[in-house]
Design a protein around this motif. Structure first.
Motif, PDB file in Angstrom:
ATOM      1  N   SER A 141       7.693  -6.088   7.051  1.00  0.00           N
ATOM      2  CA  SER A 141       7.973  -4.578   7.817  1.00  0.00           C
ATOM      3  C   SER A 141       8.283  -3.467   6.643  1.00  0.00           C
ATOM      4  O   SER A 141       9.167  -4.063   5.773  1.00  0.00           O
ATOM      5  CB  SER A 141       9.163  -5.165   8.597  1.00  0.00           C
ATOM      6  N   HIS A 224       1.969   0.808  11.182  1.00  0.00           N
ATOM      7  CA  HIS A 224       1.504  -0.145  10.074  1.00  0.00           C
ATOM      8  C   HIS A 224       1.973  -1.553  10.209  1.00  0.00           C
ATOM      9  O   HIS A 224       1.326  -2.610  10.466  1.00  0.00           O
ATOM     10  CB  HIS A 224       2.162   0.146   8.646  1.00  0.00           C
ATOM     11  N   ARG A 370       4.706 -17.038   3.378  1.00  0.00           N
ATOM     12  CA  ARG A 370       4.202 -15.559   3.053  1.00  0.00           C
ATOM     13  C   ARG A 370       5.381 -14.505   2.793  1.00  0.00           C
ATOM     14  O   ARG A 370       6.672 -14.417   3.214  1.00  0.00           O
ATOM     15  CB  ARG A 370       3.542 -14.648   4.008  1.00  0.00           C
ATOM     16  N   ARG A 371       5.506 -13.989   1.414  1.00  0.00           N
ATOM     17  CA  ARG A 371       6.344 -13.170   1.009  1.00  0.00           C
ATOM     18  C   ARG A 371       5.957 -11.690   0.443  1.00  0.00           C
ATOM     19  O   ARG A 371       4.808 -12.037  -0.636  1.00  0.00           O
ATOM     20  CB  ARG A 371       7.502 -13.700  -0.037  1.00  0.00           C
ATOM     21  N   SER A 372       6.637 -10.773   0.056  1.00  0.00           N
ATOM     22  CA  SER A 372       6.340  -9.648  -0.525  1.00  0.00           C
ATOM     23  C   SER A 372       6.829  -9.815  -1.872  1.00  0.00           C
ATOM     24  O   SER A 372       8.087 -10.160  -2.213  1.00  0.00           O
ATOM     25  CB  SER A 372       6.915  -8.403   0.072  1.00  0.00           C
ATOM     26  N   GLN A 484       5.721   3.347  -8.259  1.00  0.00           N
ATOM     27  CA  GLN A 484       6.128   2.080  -8.003  1.00  0.00           C
ATOM     28  C   GLN A 484       5.281   1.052  -9.059  1.00  0.00           C
ATOM     29  O   GLN A 484       4.141   1.219  -8.941  1.00  0.00           O
ATOM     30  CB  GLN A 484       6.011   1.564  -6.784  1.00  0.00           C
ATOM     31  N   THR A 538       1.973  -7.050  -1.877  1.00  0.00           N
ATOM     32  CA  THR A 538       3.146  -6.229  -1.227  1.00  0.00           C
ATOM     33  C   THR A 538       2.508  -5.072  -0.773  1.00  0.00           C
ATOM     34  O   THR A 538       1.692  -4.209  -1.189  1.00  0.00           O
ATOM     35  CB  THR A 538       4.205  -5.858  -2.340  1.00  0.00           C
ATOM     36  N   GLY A 539       2.820  -4.580   0.501  1.00  0.00           N
ATOM     37  CA  GLY A 539       2.141  -3.399   1.169  1.00  0.00           C
ATOM     38  C   GLY A 539       3.086  -2.331   0.488  1.00  0.00           C
ATOM     39  O   GLY A 539       3.939  -2.532   0.144  1.00  0.00           O
ATOM     40  N   GLY A 541       3.919   1.540   1.418  1.00  0.00           N
ATOM     41  CA  GLY A 541       3.832   2.589   2.195  1.00  0.00           C
ATOM     42  C   GLY A 541       3.921   3.879   1.572  1.00  0.00           C
ATOM     43  O   GLY A 541       3.751   4.969   2.336  1.00  0.00           O
ATOM     44  N   CYS A 542       4.933   4.057   0.571  1.00  0.00           N
ATOM     45  CA  CYS A 542       5.327   5.043  -0.214  1.00  0.00           C
ATOM     46  C   CYS A 542       3.985   5.566  -1.132  1.00  0.00           C
ATOM     47  O   CYS A 542       3.889   4.558  -2.142  1.00  0.00           O
ATOM     48  CB  CYS A 542       6.473   4.761  -1.006  1.00  0.00           C
ATOM     49  N   TYR A 563      -2.772   3.800   3.665  1.00  0.00           N
ATOM     50  CA  TYR A 563      -2.007   2.571   3.306  1.00  0.00           C
ATOM     51  C   TYR A 563      -2.186   2.377   1.888  1.00  0.00           C
ATOM     52  O   TYR A 563      -3.336   2.216   1.557  1.00  0.00           O
ATOM     53  CB  TYR A 563      -2.071   1.416   4.171  1.00  0.00           C
TER      54      TYR A 563
HETATM   55  C1  LIG Z   1       3.915  -0.912   6.015  1.00  0.00           C
HETATM   56  C2  LIG Z   1       4.784  -1.381   5.031  1.00  0.00           C
HETATM   57  C3  LIG Z   1       5.080  -0.485   3.863  1.00  0.00           C
HETATM   58  C4  LIG Z   1       5.872  -1.199   2.799  1.00  0.00           C
HETATM   59  N1  LIG Z   1       5.829  -0.394   1.755  1.00  0.00           N
HETATM   60  C5  LIG Z   1       6.636  -1.046   0.498  1.00  0.00           C
HETATM   61  C6  LIG Z   1       6.668  -0.186  -0.567  1.00  0.00           C
HETATM   62  O1  LIG Z   1       6.201   1.175  -0.663  1.00  0.00           O
HETATM   63  N2  LIG Z   1       7.289  -0.569  -1.622  1.00  0.00           N
HETATM   64  C7  LIG Z   1       7.727  -2.076  -1.720  1.00  0.00           C
HETATM   65  O2  LIG Z   1       8.330  -2.617  -2.882  1.00  0.00           O
HETATM   66  N3  LIG Z   1       7.449  -2.659  -0.580  1.00  0.00           N
HETATM   67  C8  LIG Z   1       6.917  -2.210   0.677  1.00  0.00           C
HETATM   68  N4  LIG Z   1       6.785  -3.010   1.496  1.00  0.00           N
HETATM   69  C9  LIG Z   1       7.331  -4.286   1.493  1.00  0.00           C
HETATM   70  C10 LIG Z   1       8.380  -4.652   2.339  1.00  0.00           C
HETATM   71  O3  LIG Z   1       9.612  -4.146   1.790  1.00  0.00           O
HETATM   72  C11 LIG Z   1       8.553  -5.859   3.054  1.00  0.00           C
HETATM   73  O4  LIG Z   1       7.645  -6.454   3.949  1.00  0.00           O
HETATM   74  C12 LIG Z   1      10.152  -6.321   3.570  1.00  0.00           C
HETATM   75  O5  LIG Z   1      11.162  -6.183   2.799  1.00  0.00           O
HETATM   76  C13 LIG Z   1      10.088  -7.818   4.231  1.00  0.00           C
HETATM   77  O6  LIG Z   1       9.706  -8.561   3.088  1.00  0.00           O
HETATM   78  P1  LIG Z   1       8.541  -9.877   3.336  1.00  0.00           P
HETATM   79  O7  LIG Z   1       7.399  -9.009   3.281  1.00  0.00           O
HETATM   80  O8  LIG Z   1       8.751 -10.846   2.175  1.00  0.00           O
HETATM   81  O9  LIG Z   1       8.812 -10.511   4.569  1.00  0.00           O
HETATM   82  C14 LIG Z   1       6.052  -2.585   2.839  1.00  0.00           C
HETATM   83  C15 LIG Z   1       5.839  -3.123   3.831  1.00  0.00           C
HETATM   84  C16 LIG Z   1       5.272  -2.794   5.006  1.00  0.00           C
HETATM   85  C17 LIG Z   1       4.920  -3.889   6.041  1.00  0.00           C
END
Ligand SMILES: Cc1cc2nc3c(=O)[nH]c(=O)nc-3n(C[C@H](O)[C@H](O)[C@H](O)COP(=O)(O)O)c2cc1C
Length: 588
Positions: A141, A224, A370-372, A484, A538-539, A541-542, A563
């Motif tokens: 998220s 998203h 799964r992790r970001s 970023q 990592t997603g 969004g910015c 995205y």
């Molecule tokens: C729609 C969306 C946009 C995101 N945008 C960013 C971003 O711009 N930069 C970033 O470092 N992480 C971004 N993230 C990663 C989130 O920070 C991350 O999903 C959240 O902290 C939860 O961690 P997890 O994915 O490990 O469960 C994004 C994730 C999603 C789903």
């Protein structure tokens, strides 16, 4: 097909530089002046919520910790049924998620419902630094704010409930809250159009959770997140041998009614949830899931509701009326289901050369692990085989069989502009993946005329992957992703470019949400594919919208970046400790 009249003169301007992010929406009541079509509101919203080098989309501009929303919705007074799980889990290999015909089918039971929510929406870790802890989930998220809520409409199931019921999923407890009960007659009427053994799942968004931090752009992030959650649901179903399809013809009014989101008396001052989508789950792998049948009917007075929604923030110091306006403009009426023909798509053999039928990783480890990545190492390179396989997963196959693309009925509207930094045997540079092979020509026309569009040598014949321009694009990728470093330090990063205006013209303003859902689904697959390859994703969004378009030479507003994503070798943050989520066996 309707043509969208562009009325840019009617868009209200935004004021304020980055350093002075005044919530412009407080001073203005809407997005457009005077009469405007729903499609015009969408276009105005999209333009207004772009990030520019000199100005971010309007948000509060600081973290108002005193009003931080509770990430957990609960319904006080609703029965809570805890979902049991054995510690051992399921040994299903990851690759079998994509080979549904051979996955052993789990019958519908308390145990299988528990696995389903565990894989789709549950907590998968608590992280800790010093005295601060925070939970993470199977679905990612934006900002870890988790606006998405999950629901299920299930029949009577031993150990869960003696009657059919509407349930809300409570991730912190890994439990279902029984929001409503109804009788077998109503169940039969509701599920009449579908094969025996089916049930329904629904998703909603609490806009406030995202708007609290991200202001006006938050609606995009909520969508998203819905897309990620939809893919998560589809993948969870695949792990149990089940099918899932989006019921795209249901109106938002009916959906709100079915999930109990329209019940003013149960929300009082609590933050409302926006109905997003309903999906059908079936254990029948053969029967057609969607037939020409009568629409789903709203609940009548025989349905008994229980529970009152909790308030998520003590107060809202700022409201975001622009989000209400875009939500309103993208709500759907009852409509015929989308039916598109998937001719021209490659077969599995053409996409993968040798379809993948091996691998040691289990589906459970990929999903729950799964992790970001919070940082990328700037050095890990990936093989071409891994790169091609990840991209191949993003393309539907001929008979629209490929998971998770079998869950949505439209041809891909999201295409991929790639910044390739370190893929062995591939020149660094800008590449394109047309997720619909029929869109290659139009993508050539809308992007820079000097792009070379060379088919990538040795890539599988079904993969529409093209080199556009060679060169080091690490700085460019970083710059357009709001500076970023994860975008430049990954092995590759990408922009998801939507066939935007044509989609709105074809399916109306409500499809604005679907474009983000599709982008989120692409992202969810990249997350899991990264896990499978020992990498992380990592997603993002910015990103700066128009500078991204400039990078690909897109000048027309018809195509817009929806995205960003990055994939590479992660740098773990050694300050963090990971705590377990649930003590399942102790709970029994
Ligand atoms: C729609 C969306 C946009 C995101 N945008 C960013 C971003 O711009 N930069 C970033 O470092 N992480 C971004 N993230 C990663 C989130 O920070 C991350 O999903 C959240 O902290 C939860 O961690 P997890 O994915 O490990 O469960 C994004 C994730 C999603 C789903």
């Amino acid at each position: 097909m309707r043509k969208i009249a562009m009325a840019s003169h009617r868009l209200l301007p935004l004021s304020g530089e980055t350093k002075d992010r005044k919530p412009a929406s407080l001073e203005r009541t809407g997005l457009v002046e005077g009469e405007a079509s729903a499609e015009e509101v969408v276009v105005a919203y999209h333009e207004r919520t772009k990030h520019h080098f000199h100005r971010y989309a309007a948000s509060l501009g600081y973290m108002d910790w005193a009003t931080q929303p509770d990430p957990f919705r609960r319904y006080a007074g609703a029965d809570l049924v805890r979902l049991p799980l054995p510690k051992a889990g399921r040994p299903l290999p990851y690759w079998q998620l994509y080979a549904s015909a051979i996955v052993p089918l789990m019958p519908l039971s308390l145990e299988s419902v528990s696995f389903f929510f565990r894989y789709a929406l549950s907590l998968t870790a608590w992280k800790q630094v010093g005295d601060t802890t925070w939970p993470l989930r199977a679905n990612p998220s934006s900002g870890n704010l988790h606006p998405t809520e999950g629901y299920a409409v299930l029949p009577a199931i031993k150990g869960l409930g003696d009657t059919p019921a509407v349930y809300h999923y409570a991730p912190k407890e890994h439990a279902l809250e029984r929001r409503a009960i109804f009788d077998a007659k109503r169940w039969t009427e509701l599920l009449a159009p579908f094969p025996d053994g089916s049930f329904l799942v629904g998703l909603s968004s609490v806009h406030w959770r995202e708007a609290w931090k991200y202001g006006e752009r938050a609606f995009r992030y909520c969508q998203h997140d819905v897309g990620h959650a939809l893919a998560s649901l589809r993948i969870a179903a695949a792990a149990l041998g089940w099918r899932l399809v989006l019921l795209d013809s249901v109106s938002d009014g009916t959906l709100s009614n079915l999930l109990g989101l329209d019940r003013d008396e149960d929300f009082a001052a609590a933050e409302r949830e926006e109905a997003e989508l309903l999906a059908l789950i079936s254990q029948d792998l053969q029967a057609p899931l969607l037939t020409e049948s009568k629409p789903l009917t709203a609940h009548g007075s025989s349905v008994l509701w229980q529970g009152r929604a909790n308030t998520l923030s003590p107060e809202h110091r700022v409201e975001w009326p622009v989000i209400d306006a875009i939500a309103q403009a993208t709500r759907r009426c009852e409509s015929p289901p989308i039916k598109e023909n998937f001719s021209g798509f490659p077969s599995e053999d053409e996409l993968f050369r040798t379809p993948i039928r091996q691998g040691l990783l289990t589906a459970e480890r990929a999903i729950l692990g799964r992790r970001s990545a919070v940082a990328m190492d700037g050095s890990t390179a990936i093989s071409r085989a891994v790169f091609f396989r990840m991209l191949a997963r993003l393309i539907p196959t001929q008979e629209q069989q490929a998971m998770p693309w079998d869950a949505i009925p439209w041809r891909p509207r999201i295409h991929i502009g790639l910044f390739v930094h370190r893929v062995d045997g591939l020149a660094p540079g800008i590449y394109a993946l047309a997720r619909d092979p029929d869109k290659v020509d139009i993508l050539k026309r809308v992007m820079h005329s000097e792009f070379c569009w060379h088919r990538v040598p040795d890539c599988p014949p079904g993969l529409p992957l093209y080199l556009l321009r060679e060169g080091d694009c690490r700085a460019l990728a970083t710059t357009v992703s709001c500076g970023q470093n994860i975008a430049g330090d990954g092995a590759f990063s990408l922009a998801m470019i939507a066939d935007y205006m044509d989609s709105l013209a074809m399916y109306g303003s409500g499809f604005y949400r679907n474009l983000f859902w599709e982008a989120g689904m692409v992202g969810q697959l990249l997350y899991l594919e990264a896990e499978e390859s020992g990498l992380r994703a990592t997603g993002i969004g910015c990103y700066f919208d128009d500078p991204v378009h400039a990078a690909f030479g897109i000048v027309s507003r018809e195509w817009q970046s929806f995205y960003h994503f990055t994939v590479g070798g992660p740098v773990e943050d050694s300050r963090l400790t990971t705590l377990p989520t649930y003590n399942f066996e102790e709970q029994q």
